[in-house]
Scaffold this motif. Structure first.
Motif, PDB file in Angstrom:
ATOM      1  N   ASP A 241       0.848  -1.324   0.005  1.00 34.07           N
ATOM      2  CA  ASP A 241      -0.029  -0.057   0.095  1.00 34.07           C
ATOM      3  C   ASP A 241       0.958   1.222  -0.044  1.00 34.07           C
ATOM      4  OD1 ASP A 241       1.006  -0.059   2.581  1.00 34.07           O
ATOM      5  OD2 ASP A 241      -0.964  -0.735   3.549  1.00 34.07           O
ATOM      6  N   GLU A 242       0.510   2.396   0.445  1.00 31.08           N
ATOM      7  CA  GLU A 242       0.878   3.749   0.193  1.00 31.08           C
ATOM      8  C   GLU A 242       1.875   4.083   1.537  1.00 31.08           C
ATOM      9  OE1 GLU A 242      -3.044   4.577   2.422  1.00 31.08           O
ATOM     10  OE2 GLU A 242      -2.254   3.191   0.609  1.00 31.08           O
ATOM     11  N   THR A 298       2.273  10.822  -0.559  1.00 32.69           N
ATOM     12  CA  THR A 298       0.668  10.758  -0.934  1.00 32.69           C
ATOM     13  C   THR A 298       0.141  12.166  -1.311  1.00 32.69           C
ATOM     14  OG1 THR A 298       0.200   8.895   0.673  1.00 32.69           O
ATOM     15  CG2 THR A 298      -1.503  10.255  -0.077  1.00 32.69           C
ATOM     16  N   ASN A 307      -2.574   9.507  -7.823  1.00 30.40           N
ATOM     17  CA  ASN A 307      -2.743   8.716  -6.298  1.00 30.40           C
ATOM     18  C   ASN A 307      -3.405   7.454  -6.440  1.00 30.40           C
ATOM     19  OD1 ASN A 307      -5.177  10.766  -6.793  1.00 30.40           O
ATOM     20  ND2 ASN A 307      -5.299  10.109  -4.580  1.00 30.40           N
ATOM     21  N   ILE A 312       1.255   4.318  -7.403  1.00 28.87           N
ATOM     22  CA  ILE A 312       1.944   4.218  -6.190  1.00 28.87           C
ATOM     23  C   ILE A 312       2.726   3.030  -5.916  1.00 28.87           C
ATOM     24  CG2 ILE A 312       1.840   4.145  -3.623  1.00 28.87           C
ATOM     25  CD1 ILE A 312      -0.457   6.087  -3.927  1.00 28.87           C
ATOM     26  N   SER A 313       2.195   1.752  -6.543  1.00 33.32           N
ATOM     27  CA  SER A 313       2.781   0.576  -6.253  1.00 33.32           C
ATOM     28  C   SER A 313       3.858   0.164  -7.409  1.00 33.32           C
ATOM     29  CB  SER A 313       1.868  -0.492  -6.110  1.00 33.32           C
ATOM     30  OG  SER A 313       0.984  -0.187  -4.997  1.00 33.32           O
ATOM     31  N   TRP A 318       7.313   7.098  -8.621  1.00 29.50           N
ATOM     32  CA  TRP A 318       6.735   7.249  -7.201  1.00 29.50           C
ATOM     33  C   TRP A 318       7.065   6.275  -6.203  1.00 29.50           C
ATOM     34  CZ3 TRP A 318       4.597  11.606  -6.449  1.00 29.50           C
ATOM     35  CH2 TRP A 318       3.749  12.304  -7.484  1.00 29.50           C
ATOM     36  N   GLU A 320       9.139   5.210  -3.120  1.00 32.29           N
ATOM     37  CA  GLU A 320       9.466   5.875  -1.785  1.00 32.29           C
ATOM     38  C   GLU A 320      10.720   6.258  -1.799  1.00 32.29           C
ATOM     39  OE1 GLU A 320       5.959   3.461   0.298  1.00 32.29           O
ATOM     40  OE2 GLU A 320       7.635   2.505  -0.951  1.00 32.29           O
TER      41      GLU A 320
END
Length: 331
Positions: A241-242, A298, A307, A312-313, A318, A320
């Motif tokens: 997840d985020e 986020t 988003n 994100i994944s 994006w 991290e």
């Protein structure tokens, strides 16, 4: 577990602030148990190196401030330590503590129930070859473990309702082929892979075949913990997840490090330069996760209307690590 911190927060500062101390202490306790267990398998130097690598070179460091997963990971490792590190438990107080920690490990998070194969194996190891003379103790452990889980499930229902587990249906994969690609992604995805966010765990791939006979129980426990969680999240269309990295695999970090310590019990600079190098890379990566609030990404992805879980994944833009590195450069 949280009530003491909430109460202290009402007396000093705020409940939110005191609650933020809880995962820090739990992470410290987790690393302490890891070090104690490693000392049964390795030299003081190697044990300390791996404990420090766990604390600062893996996801454990950022999650000490995010506050997710820490309770489950602590109780899973503590239960394994009680069952395997010092042989069979004979006395009732320690046996009931083992049962209580196992029950809590399956209860403090809803996903904990999928770890039952690991605790069933710990139960088997404890009473292996002695089922008849210790039948009362075995039944007591099963009742306490099961009772804690039942109480936890009943207490959870007023908050989650009957749809708590049903809500997973909308996230299930539609093809069995996706399960196998998801398993690969759980460990090797460049944006969410366990080996990316905890590089030192790469050595467990080589350590496990090396020690599977000499330290069979430790290896089986580590594989059951890792495999149970990996199997669950691989059945979902999105395996993460985020939040920072593959957070559901947080529970596997310490057990896999145990296997590395068992495989190479004594530290040698020339021989283990790869271990040090991977730990340093992990230190840099984990620093970014600990230095920045995970919600920044986020906020940025929402502002750019990107988003979605797909962005994100899977999108490297994006990632991290890459995002926090850019933000750190700006800072």
């Amino acid at each position: 577990l949280d009530l003491p911190f909430i109460k202290l927060g009402k007396l000093f500062l705020t409940p939110d602030f005191m609650m933020s101390v809880s995962p820090i202490l739990l992470t410290a306790a987790l690393v302490t148990v890891l070090f104690l267990w490693l000392r049964k398998l390795a030299s003081p130097g190697m044990s300390l190196l791996l404990a420090l690598a766990a604390a600062f070179g893996t996801m454990l460091w950022p999650y000490a401030y995010i506050g997710l997963e820490t309770k489950q990971s602590f109780f899973v490792l503590l239960c394994g330590y009680l069952a395997l590190a010092n042989g069979k438990i004979r006395r009732w107080p320690k046996l009931l503590l083992f049962a209580l920690t196992g029950g809590l490990a399956m209860t403090v998070k809803s996903t904990g129930i999928v770890l039952w194969p690991a605790f069933a194996y710990l139960l088997y190891v404890q009473f292996r070859g002695e089922w008849r003379p210790r039948v009362k103790q075995a039944l007591a452990v099963i009742i306490v473990m099961g009772g804690v889980w039942v109480l936890g499930d009943l207490a959870r229902r007023p908050y989650w309702g009957p749809g708590g587990y049903e809500s997973l249906r909308g996230w299930l994969i539609h093809s069995p082929l996706q399960f196998f690609s998801n398993v690969i992604g759980v460990f090797g995805s460049p944006t969410k892979g366990l080996f990316v966010f905890a590089p030192v765990l790469l050595l467990s791939v080589f350590a496990i075949p090396r020690i599977h006979r000499a330290h069979r129980d430790t290896v089986v426990f580590a594989l059951l913990v890792t495999g149970s969680i990996a199997a669950l999240i691989s059945m979902l269309t999105v395996t993460a997840d985020e939040v920072w990295g593959p957070r559901y695999m947080h529970v596997a970090v310490a057990p896999l490090l145990l296997c590395i310590g068992a495989a190479w019990p004594r530290f040698e600079w020339k021989k283990h330069s790869v271990l040090v190098g991977l730990a340093v890379i992990g230190l840099v990566i984990s620093f970014l996760g600990a230095f920045f609030y995970y919600g920044l990404r986020t906020f940025a992805s929402t502002a750019e209307t990107q988003n979605t879980m797909e962005w994100i994944s899977t999108d490297p833009v994006w990632s991290e690590i890459a995002f926090d590195a850019r933000v750190f450069g700006v800072w």
